[in-house]
Structures are given as structure tokens and as C-alpha cells.
Design a protein around this motif. Structure first.
Motif, PDB file in Angstrom:
ATOM      1  N   ARG A   1       0.833  -1.215   0.000  1.00 37.58           N
ATOM      2  CA  ARG A   1       0.000   0.000   0.000  1.00 37.58           C
ATOM      3  C   ARG A   1       0.865   1.262   0.000  1.00 37.58           C
ATOM      4  O   ARG A   1       0.534   2.258  -0.623  1.00 37.58           O
ATOM      5  CB  ARG A   1      -0.918  -0.032   1.240  1.00 37.58           C
ATOM      6  CG  ARG A   1      -1.672   1.265   1.498  1.00 37.58           C
ATOM      7  CD  ARG A   1      -3.041   1.024   2.112  1.00 37.58           C
ATOM      8  NE  ARG A   1      -3.039   0.202   3.297  1.00 37.58           N
ATOM      9  CZ  ARG A   1      -3.120   0.687   4.539  1.00 37.58           C
ATOM     10  NH1 ARG A   1      -3.212   1.980   4.747  1.00 37.58           N
ATOM     11  NH2 ARG A   1      -3.145  -0.136   5.567  1.00 37.58           N
ATOM     12  N   PHE A   2       1.998   1.207   0.705  1.00 39.70           N
ATOM     13  CA  PHE A   2       2.830   2.408   0.780  1.00 39.70           C
ATOM     14  C   PHE A   2       4.018   2.361  -0.193  1.00 39.70           C
ATOM     15  O   PHE A   2       4.933   3.178  -0.097  1.00 39.70           O
ATOM     16  CB  PHE A   2       3.309   2.617   2.225  1.00 39.70           C
ATOM     17  CG  PHE A   2       2.165   2.896   3.168  1.00 39.70           C
ATOM     18  CD1 PHE A   2       1.359   4.015   2.979  1.00 39.70           C
ATOM     19  CD2 PHE A   2       1.872   2.035   4.214  1.00 39.70           C
ATOM     20  CE1 PHE A   2       0.294   4.274   3.824  1.00 39.70           C
ATOM     21  CE2 PHE A   2       0.800   2.287   5.063  1.00 39.70           C
ATOM     22  CZ  PHE A   2       0.005   3.407   4.870  1.00 39.70           C
ATOM     23  N   GLY A   3       3.995   1.394  -1.093  1.00 37.46           N
ATOM     24  CA  GLY A   3       5.032   1.337  -2.124  1.00 37.46           C
ATOM     25  C   GLY A   3       6.423   1.061  -1.585  1.00 37.46           C
ATOM     26  O   GLY A   3       7.414   1.592  -2.097  1.00 37.46           O
ATOM     27  N   LEU A   4       6.511   0.228  -0.541  1.00 39.41           N
ATOM     28  CA  LEU A   4       7.828  -0.086   0.034  1.00 39.41           C
ATOM     29  C   LEU A   4       8.409  -1.318  -0.653  1.00 39.41           C
ATOM     30  O   LEU A   4       7.695  -2.296  -0.893  1.00 39.41           O
ATOM     31  CB  LEU A   4       7.687  -0.323   1.549  1.00 39.41           C
ATOM     32  CG  LEU A   4       7.243   0.910   2.334  1.00 39.41           C
ATOM     33  CD1 LEU A   4       6.772   0.530   3.730  1.00 39.41           C
ATOM     34  CD2 LEU A   4       8.381   1.925   2.411  1.00 39.41           C
ATOM     35  N   ASP A   5       9.685  -1.262  -0.950  1.00 38.86           N
ATOM     36  CA  ASP A   5      10.359  -2.330  -1.688  1.00 38.86           C
ATOM     37  C   ASP A   5      10.924  -3.353  -0.682  1.00 38.86           C
ATOM     38  O   ASP A   5      11.832  -3.022   0.089  1.00 38.86           O
ATOM     39  CB  ASP A   5      11.488  -1.684  -2.518  1.00 38.86           C
ATOM     40  CG  ASP A   5      12.350  -2.720  -3.223  1.00 38.86           C
ATOM     41  OD1 ASP A   5      12.078  -3.927  -3.093  1.00 38.86           O
ATOM     42  OD2 ASP A   5      13.310  -2.296  -3.905  1.00 38.86           O
ATOM     43  N   PRO A   6      10.422  -4.594  -0.703  1.00 39.72           N
ATOM     44  CA  PRO A   6      10.883  -5.580   0.292  1.00 39.72           C
ATOM     45  C   PRO A   6      12.340  -5.999   0.101  1.00 39.72           C
ATOM     46  O   PRO A   6      12.940  -6.592   0.988  1.00 39.72           O
ATOM     47  CB  PRO A   6       9.942  -6.776   0.071  1.00 39.72           C
ATOM     48  CG  PRO A   6       9.402  -6.606  -1.306  1.00 39.72           C
ATOM     49  CD  PRO A   6       9.424  -5.142  -1.623  1.00 39.72           C
ATOM     50  N   LYS A   7      12.917  -5.648  -1.037  1.00 38.19           N
ATOM     51  CA  LYS A   7      14.305  -6.077  -1.283  1.00 38.19           C
ATOM     52  C   LYS A   7      15.322  -5.089  -0.699  1.00 38.19           C
ATOM     53  O   LYS A   7      16.510  -5.369  -0.676  1.00 38.19           O
ATOM     54  CB  LYS A   7      14.545  -6.233  -2.784  1.00 38.19           C
ATOM     55  CG  LYS A   7      13.700  -7.327  -3.395  1.00 38.19           C
ATOM     56  CD  LYS A   7      14.320  -7.822  -4.696  1.00 38.19           C
ATOM     57  CE  LYS A   7      13.370  -8.707  -5.449  1.00 38.19           C
ATOM     58  NZ  LYS A   7      12.209  -7.944  -5.998  1.00 38.19           N
ATOM     59  N   ARG A   8      14.836  -3.933  -0.273  1.00 37.71           N
ATOM     60  CA  ARG A   8      15.767  -2.962   0.321  1.00 37.71           C
ATOM     61  C   ARG A   8      15.398  -2.738   1.787  1.00 37.71           C
ATOM     62  O   ARG A   8      14.214  -2.855   2.154  1.00 37.71           O
ATOM     63  CB  ARG A   8      15.684  -1.640  -0.449  1.00 37.71           C
ATOM     64  CG  ARG A   8      16.275  -1.754  -1.857  1.00 37.71           C
ATOM     65  CD  ARG A   8      16.382  -0.393  -2.499  1.00 37.71           C
ATOM     66  NE  ARG A   8      15.093   0.172  -2.855  1.00 37.71           N
ATOM     67  CZ  ARG A   8      14.755   1.446  -2.683  1.00 37.71           C
ATOM     68  NH1 ARG A   8      15.607   2.301  -2.147  1.00 37.71           N
ATOM     69  NH2 ARG A   8      13.560   1.875  -3.030  1.00 37.71           N
ATOM     70  N   PRO A   9      16.384  -2.436   2.647  1.00 40.06           N
ATOM     71  CA  PRO A   9      16.080  -2.278   4.074  1.00 40.06           C
ATOM     72  C   PRO A   9      15.050  -1.176   4.346  1.00 40.06           C
ATOM     73  O   PRO A   9      15.001  -0.176   3.634  1.00 40.06           O
ATOM     74  CB  PRO A   9      17.431  -1.892   4.687  1.00 40.06           C
ATOM     75  CG  PRO A   9      18.456  -2.298   3.691  1.00 40.06           C
ATOM     76  CD  PRO A   9      17.800  -2.248   2.341  1.00 40.06           C
ATOM     77  N   ILE A  10      14.261  -1.412   5.387  1.00 37.87           N
ATOM     78  CA  ILE A  10      13.247  -0.421   5.788  1.00 37.87           C
ATOM     79  C   ILE A  10      13.560   0.034   7.220  1.00 37.87           C
ATOM     80  O   ILE A  10      13.732  -0.790   8.119  1.00 37.87           O
ATOM     81  CB  ILE A  10      11.826  -1.037   5.717  1.00 37.87           C
ATOM     82  CG1 ILE A  10      11.524  -1.480   4.277  1.00 37.87           C
ATOM     83  CG2 ILE A  10      10.779  -0.047   6.222  1.00 37.87           C
ATOM     84  CD1 ILE A  10      10.200  -2.222   4.110  1.00 37.87           C
ATOM     85  N   LEU A  11      13.645   1.340   7.391  1.00 37.49           N
ATOM     86  CA  LEU A  11      13.896   1.940   8.710  1.00 37.49           C
ATOM     87  C   LEU A  11      12.651   2.738   9.063  1.00 37.49           C
ATOM     88  O   LEU A  11      12.183   3.527   8.239  1.00 37.49           O
ATOM     89  CB  LEU A  11      15.087   2.896   8.649  1.00 37.49           C
ATOM     90  CG  LEU A  11      16.300   2.452   7.816  1.00 37.49           C
ATOM     91  CD1 LEU A  11      17.302   3.589   7.698  1.00 37.49           C
ATOM     92  CD2 LEU A  11      16.946   1.230   8.480  1.00 37.49           C
ATOM     93  N   THR A  12      12.128   2.531  10.254  1.00 38.97           N
ATOM     94  CA  THR A  12      10.842   3.171  10.571  1.00 38.97           C
ATOM     95  C   THR A  12      10.848   3.884  11.917  1.00 38.97           C
ATOM     96  O   THR A  12      11.279   3.318  12.926  1.00 38.97           O
ATOM     97  CB  THR A  12       9.729   2.101  10.604  1.00 38.97           C
ATOM     98  OG1 THR A  12       9.617   1.526   9.300  1.00 38.97           O
ATOM     99  CG2 THR A  12       8.378   2.699  10.986  1.00 38.97           C
ATOM    100  N   GLN A  13      10.357   5.110  11.902  1.00 41.41           N
ATOM    101  CA  GLN A  13      10.035   5.779  13.170  1.00 41.41           C
ATOM    102  C   GLN A  13       8.541   6.083  13.164  1.00 41.41           C
ATOM    103  O   GLN A  13       8.027   6.759  12.280  1.00 41.41           O
ATOM    104  CB  GLN A  13      10.839   7.071  13.353  1.00 41.41           C
ATOM    105  CG  GLN A  13      10.366   7.866  14.587  1.00 41.41           C
ATOM    106  CD  GLN A  13      11.409   8.797  15.182  1.00 41.41           C
ATOM    107  OE1 GLN A  13      12.531   8.401  15.449  1.00 41.41           O
ATOM    108  NE2 GLN A  13      11.034  10.042  15.430  1.00 41.41           N
ATOM    109  N   ILE A  14       7.855   5.559  14.194  1.00 39.71           N
ATOM    110  CA  ILE A  14       6.426   5.852  14.375  1.00 39.71           C
ATOM    111  C   ILE A  14       6.347   6.869  15.503  1.00 39.71           C
ATOM    112  O   ILE A  14       6.825   6.591  16.605  1.00 39.71           O
ATOM    113  CB  ILE A  14       5.650   4.591  14.861  1.00 39.71           C
ATOM    114  CG1 ILE A  14       5.853   3.376  13.954  1.00 39.71           C
ATOM    115  CG2 ILE A  14       4.172   4.908  15.102  1.00 39.71           C
ATOM    116  CD1 ILE A  14       5.124   3.413  12.654  1.00 39.71           C
TER     117      ILE A  14
END
Ligand code: UDP
Length: 411
Positions: free
Chosen positions: A213-226
Motif C-alpha cells: 500500500r505504501f510502495g515499500l520495496d521488500p528487497k531494500r532495508p526499511i527503517l521506521t520511526q512511528i
């Protein structure tokens, strides 16, 4: 939806649940009222939404009241909040008057409810003056301060402490926040609900659908701050850290959060963050509605690393949530984050954007280490920061004050 206590047996074991029933037996039927300033958004609302139903299930008669305020009131309380956490705030007479006026109008509605209660928990500064607006108090009144109160501005503490000192007890999240007050002070760390929509296990398909839904690529690392868009959460520092990261493949940054009804500064900070991101397609700034619990859960689970680069933090439930999902957390070296993040064990404490970038690089290049930290973080939360421990400490505090209450009522 409220979840029955028995459902937590699988997570914390049967003795922990049995112990809660035993402790609560002596409090059966006691009337407990919690008062805060918002039904949704932020950690306090998050906690009260499970605490009230579970107290009721344990046989207490618990309820949750919210004080209603207008924009000038929440401007004042937000600046009080900022002053509490160390900003140089000088409260004007006008600001104090707006605070008192809103509390007086809420007291008309709340007084009949609060007068008869055995225990009243007032959360944070916003409703603190209710105590003197309820002169015929029957029960014990406890002020629960969730924010970093270690170095408040003089003007703000002078104003709030005139109310705080009238309570029978107060609660802070860590010893460093306790103040000089003429009553017992308890140290109780917050906690998360492991079975809530925010924290329950998710099926891989649920995580994937949010990622897509948010267009995030699973092959690249994801860093998240909520987090709420609040300066103390330092979203601009996170953007700066991300921009100094030189790493291949390029990670993606998610900064996700909404507002809280008692936080008027959110939009302004959000605009600043958008400007700093400068259209970078790998920076995903998501403004979420207050009930986006599953989305937040999935974003945390889809991430490689959770960030909470706050410069002040009472506790940081988002840190707990990340650890519970077995993610290493990069947290600001401040307040309650220090209770949860330990270098090389559950994540890293950082002070600067450059420091954050350095630790992110290290983690992404040491995947096995990262997984080990994640496992450790989850167990650390299981032992220390789940709602059963929190509930036990509330019950023991009430039991401790109950004898005094009996003496007081008999006198
Ligand atoms: N949260 C949320 N939506 C948002 C931002 C935060 O549901 O847009 C939740 C977050 O998952 C956490 C709580 O609100 O459970 C924030 O608590 P924390 O102690 O981290 O910070 P606070 O907002 O109370 O300062």
C-alpha cells in the motif's frame, strides 16, 4: 475490543495471571477513575484503553474520563508539556487563566464522578488541577506523570506543583523524574498490550499488503520511526541521519504518525519534515489516522530497524513495540528509552544524526547480530514491559493506599 486476561496466559504464564486475581480480590468493587486529556493518540490513551477493561475484569469498578478543552487550552498545555521537558517556557497569566478556566468547566461534569471514587488517577498536567476543584474527596488521589519531568522550566513546575503537591501520591516512569513532593512517589514503567491490534502477531499477507500500500520495496532495508509529529521526537534529526547514510542498496525511511487531539503542534512539525525530505522518493512520510493500529503493527514488522531518535522521552512505547516485534531499536539517549535500549544488546542509544547513521550502517552490515538483538529485545519486553507487570504494580499501589483509605473513612 477488550481481551480477557486469560488470553495472556500463553504470553506470560498462568502464575502471573493468577497473581493478578489474588491481588485484586482485596480491591473488589472499589471505584477507580482515570482522567486524561485525549481518547486517542499518544501513549497514555494507548495504556488506558486496556487498563480500564482489565481492571473491570478483575472485579474493580473502573472508568475513564477525558477532559474536554478548546484550542487555547491545548496550546497552553502543549507549552506546559514542552516546558516540563526542558524548553524555556514562561507561563503568562493569560495562559494560566486559560488552563484554570477549562479545568473549572470540566469540573462541573467530573466532580460528581470523582467525589465518590475510591481511587482517582489523574494523568499528566492537563487535568492536574481537578484535585482542588473537588473539595469533598472521599478516596485517594494519585497524580500519574508520564513525561520527562527531570528538568522542567521553573515557571511550569511552579504552576503544576501547586496542584501536584495536593495529591496523596504520585507516579513517575523512572527515578530520575521524581520530584520534591510531600507524599509518597512510586516508580512504575509503562507497558504494552501484546495482544492488541498494535502488537498482535500478523500473517505475512497482512504485512505485505501494508508494504504494498505504501510502495515499500521488500528487497531494500526499511527503517521506521512511528511517532506523533513532535519536535522532541526529532523527526528532522531522523531525516538528517537518513541523508548521511551512504549504503548500498539504499534503505527506505518511513516516518509515520498522526496527531493527538491534545497536541496542536503536529501540523507545523509535519510541514517541516516534508520540507526537509525534499521530495526524496525513499522517504515515506505517512500521516495516519488515530486508529491505524494494524497499519502501525505491519510497518513495524516490515522494518529492519526501528528508530525513536527522541531528544526527550518519558518512556517511549514505540520503542517497546519495536522490541516486542524482535527489531533492534535505535533510540535517543534520553529518559525512558534508556530503560529499554542497551548498546549491542537490544539496539543502540544515539545522540546525533551522524551517530544514528553510523549505528544503522553497522546493523545493516551485521545481519546475524541484528537478529540476535531482536530476539533479546523481545524477551526483555516479555520480562519487564508487558501489561501484566504494569497492572500488578497498579494493584499493589492501590493495596498500599487502601489501609490509609480505610483509616481515613473510619475517622
Ligand atoms: N501512535 C499511534 N499513532 C500515531 C503515533 C503513535 O497509534 O500516529 C502510538 C504508538 O504506536 C505508541 C503511542 O502512540 O503506542 C505513542 O507512545 P509513546 O510513549 O511512544 O509517545 P507519546 O506519543 O506518548 O509521547
Amino acid at each position: 475490543m477488550s481481551i480477557s486476561l486469560a488470553a495472556y496466559t500463553d504470553v506470560v504464564g498462568a502464575p502471573a495471571i493468577e497473581q493478578l486475581h489474588q491481588l485484586a480480590d482485596d480491591l473488589a468493587g472499589m471505584r477507580v477513575v482515570h482522567v486524561n486529556s485525549t481518547k486517542s493518540g499518544g501513549g497514555v490513551a494507548e495504556i488506558l484503553s486496556w487498563l480500564i477493561p482489565l481492571m473491570n475484569e478483575l472485579g474493580l469498578d473502573a472508568s475513564w474520563e477525558v477532559i474536554e478543552g478548546n484550542a487555547p487550552f491545548f496550546d497552553v498545555t502543549k507549552s506546559m508539556h514542552n516546558g516540563f521537558q526542558g524548553n524555556p517556557v514562561d507561563l503568562s497569566d493569560e495562559a494560566k487563566a486559560a488552563y484554570i478556566e477549562t479545568n473549572v468547566s470540566n469540573a462541573e461534569r467530573l466532580r460528581p464522578i470523582l467525589e465518590g471514587a475510591d481511587f482517582v488517577f489523574i494523568h499528566d498536567p492537563q487535568p492536574a488541577s481537578q484535585i482542588e476543584l473537588t473539595p469533598h474527596r472521599r478516596g485517594k488521589w494519585i497524580w500519574r506523570c508520564h513525561i520527562d519531568a527531570s528538568h522542567p522550566s521553573r515557571s511550569v513546575w511552579k504552576f503544576v506543583s501547586q496542584f501536584a503537591r495536593q495529591y496523596d501520591a504520585s507516579i513517575f516512569s523512572m527515578p530520575q523524574f521524581a520530584k520534591s513532593l510531600p507524599h509518597p512517589q512510586f516508580i512504575i514503567a509503562p507497558s504494552i498490550d501484546p495482544l492488541s491490534e498494535k502488537n498482535r502477531e500478523l500473517a505475512p499477507g497482512e504485512i505485505k499488503s501494508v508494504r504494498d500500500r505504501f510502495g515499500l520495496d521488500p528487497k531494500r532495508p526499511i527503517l521506521t520511526q512511528i511517532s506523533r509529529f513532535d519536535r522532541f521526537k526529532d523527526p528532522l534529526g531522523v531525516v538528517r541521519a537518513f541523508r548521511t547514510l551512504q549504503i548500498d542498496p539504499r534503505p527506505q525511511l518511513v516516518l509515520a504518525g498522526g496527531g493527538a487531539t491534545d497536541d496542536p503542534e503536529g501540523q507545523m512539525v509535519l510541514d517541516e519534515v516534508r520540507k526537509a525530505a525534499d521530495g526524496d522518493p525513499d522517504i515515506h512520510i505517512l500521516f495516519l489516522p488515530g486508529d491505524a493500529h494494524t497499519t502501525i503493527n505491519a510497518l513495524q514488522r516490515a522494518s529492519d530497524i526501528i528508530l525513536q531518535k527522541s531528544t526527550r522521552e518519558g518512556f517511549g512505547l514505540t520503542v517497546t513495540e519495536g522490541l516486542w516485534k524482535a527489531k533492534p531499536v535505535l533510540g535517543g539517549d534520553t529518559g525512558g528509552i534508556r530503560l529499554q535500549v542497551f548498546n549491542y544488546h537490544t539496539g543502540f542509544l544515539v545522540n546525533t544524526p551522524e551517530g544514528a547513521a553510523h549505528r544503522i550502517r553497522y546493523l545493516l552490515q551485521h545481519r546475524e547480530r541484528m537478529r540476535a538483538m531482536g530476539r533479546k529485545g523481545r524477551e526483555f519486553v516479555r520480562e519487564n514491559f508487558l501489561l501484566t507487570r504494569h497492572l500488578r504494580e497498579y494493584l499493589t499501589l492501590m493495596l498500599g493506599l487502601k489501609q490509609e483509605l480505610r483509616d481515613h473513612l473510619a475517622a
